[in-house]
Design a protein around this motif. Sequence first.
Motif, PDB file in Angstrom:
ATOM      1  N   TYR A  19       0.790  -1.214   0.000  1.00 13.74           N
ATOM      2  CA  TYR A  19       0.000   0.000   0.000  1.00 13.74           C
ATOM      3  C   TYR A  19       0.827   1.270   0.000  1.00 13.74           C
ATOM      4  O   TYR A  19       0.472   2.256  -0.624  1.00 13.74           O
ATOM      5  N   VAL A  20       1.923   1.249   0.705  1.00 11.89           N
ATOM      6  CA  VAL A  20       2.719   2.478   0.757  1.00 11.89           C
ATOM      7  C   VAL A  20       3.335   2.772  -0.600  1.00 11.89           C
ATOM      8  O   VAL A  20       3.246   3.880  -1.128  1.00 11.89           O
ATOM      9  N   GLY A  70       0.667   3.586  -2.972  1.00 13.09           N
ATOM     10  CA  GLY A  70       0.104   4.891  -2.647  1.00 13.09           C
ATOM     11  C   GLY A  70       1.013   6.028  -3.079  1.00 13.09           C
ATOM     12  O   GLY A  70       0.570   7.033  -3.635  1.00 13.09           O
ATOM     13  N   GLN A  71       2.315   5.869  -2.810  1.00 16.31           N
ATOM     14  CA  GLN A  71       3.268   6.896  -3.237  1.00 16.31           C
ATOM     15  C   GLN A  71       3.154   7.156  -4.723  1.00 16.31           C
ATOM     16  O   GLN A  71       3.139   8.297  -5.182  1.00 16.31           O
ATOM     17  N   LEU A 106       0.148   8.989  -5.549  1.00 13.40           N
ATOM     18  CA  LEU A 106       0.301  10.391  -5.141  1.00 13.40           C
ATOM     19  C   LEU A 106       1.101  11.148  -6.183  1.00 13.40           C
ATOM     20  O   LEU A 106       0.779  12.283  -6.546  1.00 13.40           O
ATOM     21  N   ILE A 146      -1.012  12.003  -9.034  1.00  8.97           N
ATOM     22  CA  ILE A 146      -1.891  13.138  -8.767  1.00  8.97           C
ATOM     23  C   ILE A 146      -1.114  14.434  -8.930  1.00  8.97           C
ATOM     24  O   ILE A 146      -1.595  15.396  -9.532  1.00  8.97           O
ATOM     25  N   LYS A 147       0.095  14.433  -8.400  1.00 12.01           N
ATOM     26  CA  LYS A 147       0.893  15.656  -8.494  1.00 12.01           C
ATOM     27  C   LYS A 147       1.174  16.009  -9.949  1.00 12.01           C
ATOM     28  O   LYS A 147       1.126  17.167 -10.341  1.00 12.01           O
ATOM     29  N   GLU A 155      -1.839  17.480 -11.379  1.00  5.97           N
ATOM     30  CA  GLU A 155      -2.047  18.846 -10.897  1.00  5.97           C
ATOM     31  C   GLU A 155      -1.149  19.811 -11.643  1.00  5.97           C
ATOM     32  O   GLU A 155      -1.543  20.902 -12.029  1.00  5.97           O
TER      33      GLU A 155
END
Lengths: 628, 109
Positions: free
Chosen positions: A608-609, A612-613, A616, A619-620, A623
């Motif tokens: 998960y980590v 997840g990273q 993330l 997403i960045k 953005e």
Amino acid sequence: MSKTNVGSIITLGCIQKILSENEPINPVLQLVRVNPGGSEQGGSRYKIGLSDGFELIQGIIPEHLIKTVCNGKKLDRGMIIKLTNYSLSNSVPLQASRSSTSKYLIILGFELVKDVPLELYGHLSDDTERSRAGTSRLPNLPNIPNLSNNPNQPQQQPPPPQLRPPVPSIYGLNSSYNNSTPQRNSNTNLDEGICSIDNISPYHNKWKLKAMVVQKSDLKTWTNSRGSGKLFNVTLMDNTGEIRATAFNQQAEEFVDLLQLNKVYYISKGKVNIAKKQYSNVQNDYEITIEAGTIIEPANNSSVPIKIKINPIKISDLNNYEKDNNVDVVAAIKEISETTQILTKNQKMIDKRDLIIVDESGYEVRLTTWGQQVNELRHVEIGTVIVCKSARVNDFQGRSLSMYGNSKLLIDPNIPETNSIREWVASGGLKSETNAFTGSYSAGSVNTPEKTIAQIINENIGCNNEKGEYFSTRGTVVFIKRENMYYAACPSESCNKKVIEDGENSYRCEKCSRSYDHAEYRYIFTMNVSDHTDGIWLQCFNDTGTVIIGKDANELINMRENEESVFENWMDSRYFKSYIFKCRAKMEIYKERNIIKYQVLEATPIDYVEHGQALLNNIKELEKMERS
Amino acid sequence: MSKMEGSTPRITSSLLSKYRGQIVRCIGRVLNTTRTAATLETCDRGQVTVILGPDNPTLISRSNVEVVGRVTDELTIKEFVTYDINDNFDFDFYNSLVKMSQNYPNLFS
């Protein structure tokens, strides 16, 4: 036999005119090469090479025309023909980024001017150029004759033929680099008569080269309807250019060990042919075939300045290059991975090795090398400077680089383009923080792309290839079919065939032709896996099944038969766990219908980590894109 | 901005003032504890004081916990309930996520 002055018969320099589409009428040219071609639709054609005294051009003549005009005689090298009907054509560019399209002549009408072979006339200049000021001439060729019969002929070369003396080396390539004094071979006899690569042509057979091997291929073997053979090739480079040399069969065996990468050799008495550009991206119109009489001697401890044209880009600029472009980079190695073996689509195993390389722009990128180049890298270490010429850009993980067959890898070459990166490494550049290309996180790879379940269904993955298609996906186990979860299998090693119970405690295996007193149970079940887009049924076998269930099949059966409630609780606990599934989709016939079956090859629980990273980061990135 | 009924935004110590008076969730490592209060190190390396609820079990030092409670005017959290969190919990990653979630109030209000 009186010596006919070929130079006064042929239309000197007409090839330039032909190439610039001036369409000279009835040009007269000398045959340099005649190759009966294979048959194509519409009859067979001969491939020929023609000379105008300065250059060569290729041409095609249909066989029937030759028969008509030559009246049964054979067309031979040295004969002179007048083209009465010809047109210029572009050949298909063989490598988009490399050689420009080469033009050739389609000959539909010609006359025999001289039907006996004459001595080949003239010396040649390279037609297009990658300009070199003042091409040199070779001493033992006839002078350019009086051009009185062709007053409009532009003289392309400076008149007196002279051998250009070897240029003192600016950057020597011996092991002690940074040696600024020009290195001359103490044995000056060997260096006499050295020809430079840009003067190699089919006209001049008494050349001798002193050059370095900058690329060497594997010894390749082939078999086709005409038999089998082997070959290897090298790229030779000196300060004037590069040329490919190929050795076949016996010569291949003889020289494959002698010629080594980054070493310098004297080579003479090879055959010069027109280059087969479809096999290499070496910049030369000609190439050398190493024959039985070819002499190759190592020039020990000798240095040869080499001419390399690279336009290195900064790794940080890689985002400006789209996938499938070729770029040159000068970089230092930051990380080296282990060599792995990959099965290619042709069922061959090939070596693969990844490096992480960095340059002064502060960016790092993955570089993938294959086959022969993996071998060339066996001695490199962290900090080694490498030069990649013509590496292909990929968008895997944002941006990555890959060496293909025609990419060149130079390891620690002593050329000025590497000076600044050497300083950067020496002053600790490798220790600084580097930026990497993140791109979208993908649980997949080049051969098993990642898809959402909806994509798998909508894109009909599995329909396009008989052997099946590979993909990966992230999903959650929602349901496992309880019926027929496992089968009794033969307990002997690596025989997993289903066994039939043929008596009390007796299980017969047809493959091993014997019975056993027990059977090993192996998983084969289907489960429903879902993600946010859709759900799909995947089939698991023993290895992946064990991961999903968390117990091996024998244990599970035990539990099921003896402690039913524990079994139920256990199975419940296996639901709603997420994994990364690597799968194969294949069309199968089931009850007279074509359906696609999905089999799980590998199921990895999601970290998960890490996962997840990566999300993330995605997403960045998104953005960032939105803002710009 | 009206708070969605029943939602408990995840916060770190730096966000305490934003959610004064609201019910929040906070994950952290127990630094020290008494029967009435505890100090947590939150994922952004800050600290928060938790006023333990009267009947709740004492927190265990050096464990990772998630405290659900209301942010008081003094910027402490009045605990309602505490959950245990796994020991190999990645604080930095969680911190990035909490920060990221602040960018999307419509998802995380």
